[in-house]
Write an enzyme that holds these catalytic residues in place. Structure first.
Site, PDB file in Angstrom:
ATOM      1  N   GLU A  31       0.837  -1.202   0.000  1.00 51.27           N
ATOM      2  CA  GLU A  31       0.000   0.000   0.000  1.00 51.27           C
ATOM      3  C   GLU A  31       0.874   1.255   0.000  1.00 51.27           C
ATOM      4  OE1 GLU A  31      -1.507   1.884   3.398  1.00 51.27           O
ATOM      5  OE2 GLU A  31      -1.161   0.195   4.741  1.00 51.27           O
ATOM      6  N   LYS A  92      -5.818  10.506   0.401  1.00 51.27           N
ATOM      7  CA  LYS A  92      -5.822   9.186   1.052  1.00 51.27           C
ATOM      8  C   LYS A  92      -7.033   8.437   0.501  1.00 51.27           C
ATOM      9  CE  LYS A  92      -6.855   7.154   5.532  1.00 51.27           C
ATOM     10  NZ  LYS A  92      -7.366   7.482   6.868  1.00 51.27           N
ATOM     11  N   VAL A 112      -5.387   0.239   2.869  1.00 45.69           N
ATOM     12  CA  VAL A 112      -5.523  -1.212   2.768  1.00 45.69           C
ATOM     13  C   VAL A 112      -6.710  -1.561   1.860  1.00 45.69           C
ATOM     14  CG1 VAL A 112      -6.112  -3.314   4.068  1.00 45.69           C
ATOM     15  CG2 VAL A 112      -4.369  -1.733   4.944  1.00 45.69           C
ATOM     16  N   ASP A 144     -17.015   5.394  13.800  1.00 46.35           N
ATOM     17  CA  ASP A 144     -15.790   5.333  12.991  1.00 46.35           C
ATOM     18  C   ASP A 144     -15.269   3.898  12.902  1.00 46.35           C
ATOM     19  OD1 ASP A 144     -13.416   5.653  11.672  1.00 46.35           O
ATOM     20  OD2 ASP A 144     -12.710   7.320  12.915  1.00 46.35           O
ATOM     21  N   SER A 146     -13.234   1.511  10.065  1.00 51.66           N
ATOM     22  CA  SER A 146     -12.501   1.608   8.792  1.00 51.66           C
ATOM     23  C   SER A 146     -13.142   0.762   7.694  1.00 51.66           C
ATOM     24  CB  SER A 146     -11.060   1.154   9.002  1.00 51.66           C
ATOM     25  OG  SER A 146     -10.383   1.128   7.766  1.00 51.66           O
ATOM     26  N   ALA A 147     -13.131   1.313   6.480  1.00 42.74           N
ATOM     27  CA  ALA A 147     -13.590   0.567   5.306  1.00 42.74           C
ATOM     28  C   ALA A 147     -12.683  -0.650   5.028  1.00 42.74           C
ATOM     29  CB  ALA A 147     -13.630   1.486   4.085  1.00 42.74           C
ATOM     30  N   ASP A 148     -11.515  -0.691   5.664  1.00 42.69           N
ATOM     31  CA  ASP A 148     -10.626  -1.858   5.494  1.00 42.69           C
ATOM     32  C   ASP A 148     -11.342  -3.153   5.892  1.00 42.69           C
ATOM     33  OD1 ASP A 148      -8.645  -0.037   4.840  1.00 42.69           O
ATOM     34  OD2 ASP A 148      -7.438  -0.386   6.645  1.00 42.69           O
ATOM     35  N   LYS A 165      -3.195  -1.514  15.667  1.00 38.64           N
ATOM     36  CA  LYS A 165      -2.706  -0.609  16.696  1.00 38.64           C
ATOM     37  C   LYS A 165      -3.753  -0.454  17.770  1.00 38.64           C
ATOM     38  CE  LYS A 165       0.693   2.132  14.422  1.00 38.64           C
ATOM     39  NZ  LYS A 165       0.858   3.042  13.302  1.00 38.64           N
TER      40      LYS A 165
HETATM   41  N1  PSU Z   1      -2.811   1.778  10.658  1.00 33.36           N
HETATM   42  C1  PSU Z   1      -1.492   1.868  10.840  1.00 33.36           C
HETATM   43  N2  PSU Z   1      -0.730   2.460   9.893  1.00 33.36           N
HETATM   44  C2  PSU Z   1      -1.266   2.979   8.745  1.00 33.36           C
HETATM   45  C3  PSU Z   1      -2.680   2.866   8.552  1.00 33.36           C
HETATM   46  C4  PSU Z   1      -3.399   2.260   9.526  1.00 33.36           C
HETATM   47  O1  PSU Z   1      -0.998   1.396  11.851  1.00 33.36           O
HETATM   48  O2  PSU Z   1      -0.526   3.530   7.899  1.00 33.36           O
HETATM   49  C5  PSU Z   1      -3.286   3.383   7.273  1.00 33.36           C
HETATM   50  C6  PSU Z   1      -3.538   2.217   6.299  1.00 33.36           C
HETATM   51  O3  PSU Z   1      -3.393   2.683   4.975  1.00 33.36           O
HETATM   52  C7  PSU Z   1      -4.988   1.861   6.554  1.00 33.36           C
HETATM   53  C8  PSU Z   1      -5.566   3.232   6.800  1.00 33.36           C
HETATM   54  O4  PSU Z   1      -5.622   1.199   5.493  1.00 33.36           O
HETATM   55  O5  PSU Z   1      -4.575   3.927   7.548  1.00 33.36           O
HETATM   56  C9  PSU Z   1      -6.882   3.170   7.547  1.00 33.36           C
HETATM   57  O6  PSU Z   1      -7.437   4.439   7.602  1.00 33.36           O
HETATM   58  P1  PSU Z   1      -8.961   4.599   8.133  1.00 33.36           P
HETATM   59  O7  PSU Z   1      -8.885   4.257   9.585  1.00 33.36           O
HETATM   60  O8  PSU Z   1      -9.270   6.050   7.877  1.00 33.36           O
HETATM   61  O9  PSU Z   1      -9.796   3.664   7.337  1.00 33.36           O
HETATM   62 MN    MN Z   2     -12.292   6.112   9.862  1.00 33.40          MN
END
Ligand code: PSU
Ligand code: MN
Length: 307
Positions: A31, A92, A112, A144, A146-148, A165
């Site tokens: 990524e 992003k 991701v 909140d 994540s879409a992941d 994390k």
């Molecule tokens: N968690 C980490 N390091 C990162 C990310 C998440 O420890 O760099 C990044 C990754 O690209 C992940 C994204 O897909 O943040 C998730 O963002 P969000 O929570 O906005 O979906």
């Molecule tokens: Mn988010």
């Protein structure tokens, strides 16, 4: 560069990835949000170069994914990698806006979720990263998530990470993955790891001890017709680990700052990562780089085993 097979999607393979595809060689996707929004320069570039080298060492080919001026790149040459690592204006990109950046000829880094979509489109089955997005603490108030997680449920790519994390609510993150049918396999440990630390305090849903066993598990899912992704959690090497209790102090402070600064939406994760980097010395960045390298090695081994 090889132009895309589709006249409608501006997609370009690097020479190295195009050649790997032609000979059916194992490829590992990487990524780019971790480069633009996850780590400061120049540590981000150092990490990006070293994970690519490790993947090559293991007999696979790295494909770092990003949108540059509206073109979806599958594999970046070193000049593009360096330029991306120095950019501050990159978007992003997740599932919601990957196509937007292409349509509007923008430059953006893939999370991701977006990297899984691009990898799957390019026929790449294994992807290495640091940490995934998940269910945030207090998600019951902020919504909140994540879409992941949703992408893992729907897109058939194996994602190798170092767990999640503890800026996230890890128990809720695991619950969502279970609900959505995403296998969570910890490599060589029965404890689900928490990024900088080897143990989140939670038991891993599944455990496997070799890349071949992970590849075999995936093959059985394919045979069964079970689609969607798989999450492989690879604990950070012991010598690079930072204890959970120590990280919790910084995480708590980062979360308080985010509330004070009224951070929301896709800014939340980059904000928290940045404040943790500022609060810790170079040590947390060192650990971060070490664990991504460790994940790249395992991902390459899995890609080789699958090939
Ligand atoms: N968690 C980490 N390091 C990162 C990310 C998440 O420890 O760099 C990044 C990754 O690209 C992940 C994204 O897909 O943040 C998730 O963002 P969000 O929570 O906005 O979906
Ligand atoms: Mn988010």
């Amino acid at each position: 560069m090889t132009k895309s097979f589709s006249p409608f999607l501006p997609m370009e393979y690097s020479n190295e990835v195009a050649a790997a595809k032609a000979r059916n060689a194992p490829i590992v996707a990487l990524e780019s949000t971790i480069i633009t929004h996850g780590m400061p320069y120049p540590g981000n570039l150092e990490m990006a170069r070293s994970v690519e080298a490790i993947i090559r060492e293991e007999g696979a080919v790295p494909a770092t994914i990003a949108v540059i001026d509206g073109v979806l790149h599958i594999g970046l040459d070193d000049a593009k990698l360096e330029a991306l690592s120095r950019t501050s204006g990159a978007m992003k990109l997740s599932r919601a806006d990957l196509a937007f950046a292409i349509a509007e000829r923008r430059t953006g880094a893939t999370t991701v979720a977006a990297t899984m979509i691009a990898a799957s489109r390019a026929g790449i089955r294994v992807f290495a990263t640091g940490g995934i997005g998940g269910v945030h603490r207090k998600a019951e108030e902020t919504f909140d998530i994540s879409a992941d997680l949703e992408e893992l449920a729907r897109t058939g790519v194996i994602v190798v990470c170092a767990g999640a994390k503890a800026i996230l609510d890890i128990p809720k993150t695991l619950e969502v993955l279970e609900t959505r049918g995403v296998p969570v396999v910890t490599y060589d440990s029965d404890k689900f790891p928490a990024f900088w630390s080897r143990d989140s305090g939670l038991k891993s849903p599944l455990m496997l001890n070799s890349p071949a066993a992970i590849a075999n598990f995936q093959t059985m899912r394919d045979q069964l017709g079970v689609d969607g992704g798989m999450l492989v959690a690879n604990p950070v090497p012991e010598k690079n680990e930072i204890a959970r209790e120590e990280m919790e102090i910084y995480i708590t402070r980062a979360l308080e700052n985010a509330i004070r600064d009224e951070i929301s939406g896709k800014a939340v994760t980059p904000y928290l990562l940045d404040s943790i980097f500022r609060m810790t010395d170079g040590r947390s960045l060192e650990t971060n780089i070490a664990l991504v390298e460790n994940n790249a090695r395992l991902a390459a081994e899995i890609a080789v085993a699958l090939a």
